[in-house]
Design a protein around this motif. Sequence first.
Motif, PDB file in Angstrom:
ATOM      1  N   ARG A 194       0.998  -1.221   0.121  1.00  0.00           N
ATOM      2  CA  ARG A 194      -0.187  -0.014  -0.048  1.00  0.00           C
ATOM      3  C   ARG A 194       0.742   1.223   0.036  1.00  0.00           C
ATOM      4  N   PRO A 195       0.548   2.363  -0.565  1.00  0.00           N
ATOM      5  CA  PRO A 195       1.208   3.478  -0.615  1.00  0.00           C
ATOM      6  C   PRO A 195       1.495   4.045   0.973  1.00  0.00           C
ATOM      7  N   ALA A 196       2.446   4.735   0.942  1.00  0.00           N
ATOM      8  CA  ALA A 196       3.113   5.546   2.113  1.00  0.00           C
ATOM      9  C   ALA A 196       2.153   6.561   2.336  1.00  0.00           C
ATOM     10  N   PRO A 197       1.943   7.334   3.763  1.00  0.00           N
ATOM     11  CA  PRO A 197       1.241   8.389   3.745  1.00  0.00           C
ATOM     12  C   PRO A 197       1.574   9.623   2.668  1.00  0.00           C
ATOM     13  N   GLU A 198       0.415  10.419   2.545  1.00  0.00           N
ATOM     14  CA  GLU A 198       0.741  11.497   1.627  1.00  0.00           C
ATOM     15  C   GLU A 198       1.569  12.730   2.236  1.00  0.00           C
ATOM     16  N   TYR A 199       2.191  13.386   1.610  1.00  0.00           N
ATOM     17  CA  TYR A 199       2.993  14.783   1.955  1.00  0.00           C
ATOM     18  C   TYR A 199       2.017  15.564   2.993  1.00  0.00           C
ATOM     19  N   VAL A 200       2.494  16.190   3.824  1.00  0.00           N
ATOM     20  CA  VAL A 200       1.863  17.075   4.579  1.00  0.00           C
ATOM     21  C   VAL A 200       2.457  18.449   4.425  1.00  0.00           C
ATOM     22  N   GLU A 201       1.386  19.485   4.154  1.00  0.00           N
ATOM     23  CA  GLU A 201       2.196  20.923   4.084  1.00  0.00           C
ATOM     24  C   GLU A 201       2.563  21.423   5.134  1.00  0.00           C
ATOM     25  N   PRO A 202       3.728  22.378   5.090  1.00  0.00           N
ATOM     26  CA  PRO A 202       4.213  22.911   6.452  1.00  0.00           C
ATOM     27  C   PRO A 202       3.043  23.457   7.293  1.00  0.00           C
ATOM     28  N   ASN A 203       3.247  23.638   8.488  1.00  0.00           N
ATOM     29  CA  ASN A 203       2.377  24.153   9.615  1.00  0.00           C
ATOM     30  C   ASN A 203       0.906  23.165   9.783  1.00  0.00           C
ATOM     31  N   GLN A 204       1.074  22.178   9.199  1.00  0.00           N
ATOM     32  CA  GLN A 204      -0.142  21.257   9.304  1.00  0.00           C
ATOM     33  C   GLN A 204       0.222  19.939  10.138  1.00  0.00           C
ATOM     34  N   THR A 205      -0.662  19.523  10.939  1.00  0.00           N
ATOM     35  CA  THR A 205      -0.088  18.320  11.691  1.00  0.00           C
ATOM     36  C   THR A 205      -0.155  17.033  11.181  1.00  0.00           C
ATOM     37  N   PRO A 206       0.787  16.226  10.853  1.00  0.00           N
ATOM     38  CA  PRO A 206       0.795  14.969  10.609  1.00  0.00           C
ATOM     39  C   PRO A 206      -0.160  13.944  11.413  1.00  0.00           C
ATOM     40  N   LYS A 207      -0.895  13.005  10.927  1.00  0.00           N
ATOM     41  CA  LYS A 207      -1.443  11.976  11.699  1.00  0.00           C
ATOM     42  C   LYS A 207      -0.847  10.505  11.895  1.00  0.00           C
ATOM     43  N   THR A 208       0.591  10.756  11.647  1.00  0.00           N
ATOM     44  CA  THR A 208       1.491   9.592  11.725  1.00  0.00           C
ATOM     45  C   THR A 208       2.580  10.115  12.797  1.00  0.00           C
ATOM     46  N   PRO A 209       3.387   9.451  13.443  1.00  0.00           N
ATOM     47  CA  PRO A 209       4.672   9.473  13.974  1.00  0.00           C
ATOM     48  C   PRO A 209       5.673  10.215  12.904  1.00  0.00           C
ATOM     49  N   PHE A 210       6.596  11.300  13.199  1.00  0.00           N
ATOM     50  CA  PHE A 210       7.474  11.894  12.484  1.00  0.00           C
ATOM     51  C   PHE A 210       8.667  12.188  13.308  1.00  0.00           C
ATOM     52  N   ILE A 211       9.562  12.503  12.455  1.00  0.00           N
ATOM     53  CA  ILE A 211      11.064  12.811  13.060  1.00  0.00           C
ATOM     54  C   ILE A 211      11.113  14.335  12.574  1.00  0.00           C
ATOM     55  N   VAL A 212      11.690  14.913  13.629  1.00  0.00           N
ATOM     56  CA  VAL A 212      11.797  16.555  13.253  1.00  0.00           C
ATOM     57  C   VAL A 212      13.136  16.472  12.672  1.00  0.00           C
ATOM     58  N   PHE A 213      13.433  17.179  11.429  1.00  0.00           N
ATOM     59  CA  PHE A 213      14.461  17.413  10.552  1.00  0.00           C
ATOM     60  C   PHE A 213      14.972  18.777  10.520  1.00  0.00           C
ATOM     61  N   ALA A 214      15.032  19.373  11.436  1.00  0.00           N
ATOM     62  CA  ALA A 214      15.299  20.999  11.265  1.00  0.00           C
ATOM     63  C   ALA A 214      15.823  21.472  12.678  1.00  0.00           C
ATOM     64  N   PRO A 215      16.947  22.394  12.511  1.00  0.00           N
ATOM     65  CA  PRO A 215      17.614  22.700  14.155  1.00  0.00           C
ATOM     66  C   PRO A 215      16.302  23.642  14.650  1.00  0.00           C
ATOM     67  N   PRO A 216      16.460  23.515  16.108  1.00  0.00           N
ATOM     68  CA  PRO A 216      15.252  24.330  16.998  1.00  0.00           C
ATOM     69  C   PRO A 216      15.647  25.833  16.905  1.00  0.00           C
ATOM     70  N   ASN A 217      16.956  26.387  16.518  1.00  0.00           N
ATOM     71  CA  ASN A 217      17.172  27.683  16.289  1.00  0.00           C
ATOM     72  C   ASN A 217      17.888  27.711  15.027  1.00  0.00           C
ATOM     73  N   MET A 218      17.364  28.520  14.078  1.00  0.00           N
ATOM     74  CA  MET A 218      18.104  28.836  12.763  1.00  0.00           C
ATOM     75  C   MET A 218      19.073  30.033  13.021  1.00  0.00           C
ATOM     76  N   PRO A 219      20.410  29.705  12.712  1.00  0.00           N
ATOM     77  CA  PRO A 219      21.333  30.831  12.719  1.00  0.00           C
ATOM     78  C   PRO A 219      21.016  32.121  12.023  1.00  0.00           C
ATOM     79  N   ALA A 220      21.411  33.268  12.750  1.00  0.00           N
ATOM     80  CA  ALA A 220      21.108  34.406  12.010  1.00  0.00           C
ATOM     81  C   ALA A 220      21.938  34.473  10.727  1.00  0.00           C
ATOM     82  N   GLN A 221      21.326  35.432   9.577  1.00  0.00           N
ATOM     83  CA  GLN A 221      22.187  35.414   8.446  1.00  0.00           C
ATOM     84  C   GLN A 221      22.645  36.640   8.058  1.00  0.00           C
TER      85      GLN A 221
END
Length: 157
Positions: free
Chosen positions: A130-157
């Motif tokens: 069966r297919p994997a779950p569908e892509y979830v847009e930013p700022n929307q809550t997935p219905k499955t477990p997920f791994i956060v793949f972003a640093p908690p604080n982005m460095p200043a540019q």
Amino acid sequence: MIRFVTATFIIVFASTAIAADKASVEEGARIAVVGGCHDCHTEGFAENGGKVDPKKALLGNQIGFQGPWGTTYPANLRITLSKMSENEFVKYGHTMKARPPMPWYGVNAMTDHELRSLYQYVKSLGEIGRPAPEYVEPNQTPKTPFIVFAPPNMPAQ
């Protein structure tokens, strides 16, 4: 006699070189491991110390990866390849692009031989599942477990 030995050597060497260029399921299985395909696309692969369970191999994953791009899921590659011929997959492999964290540029760099072998391996695995779950847009809550793949604080540019 020297000509016979030389001719035999050339024939054996040439046939070995030709066999090495032949795409195969075995080579595809090796590429799926060293290319990291199972790392994400096979549930339980890492937890089992890198052992491939053929029943789960490349069926996708229910655990997502969330970052600024949204939440992505490793696709069921059996389904993806079931919709393509080998030649279509080779073309797709050289041109595909995907959302993070999929390292699509590694697939783009594979040779035709490697892509053909990978195709043959995936096709040999059997039922497409069966297919994997569908892509979830930013700022929307997935219905499955997920791994956060972003640093908690982005460095200043």
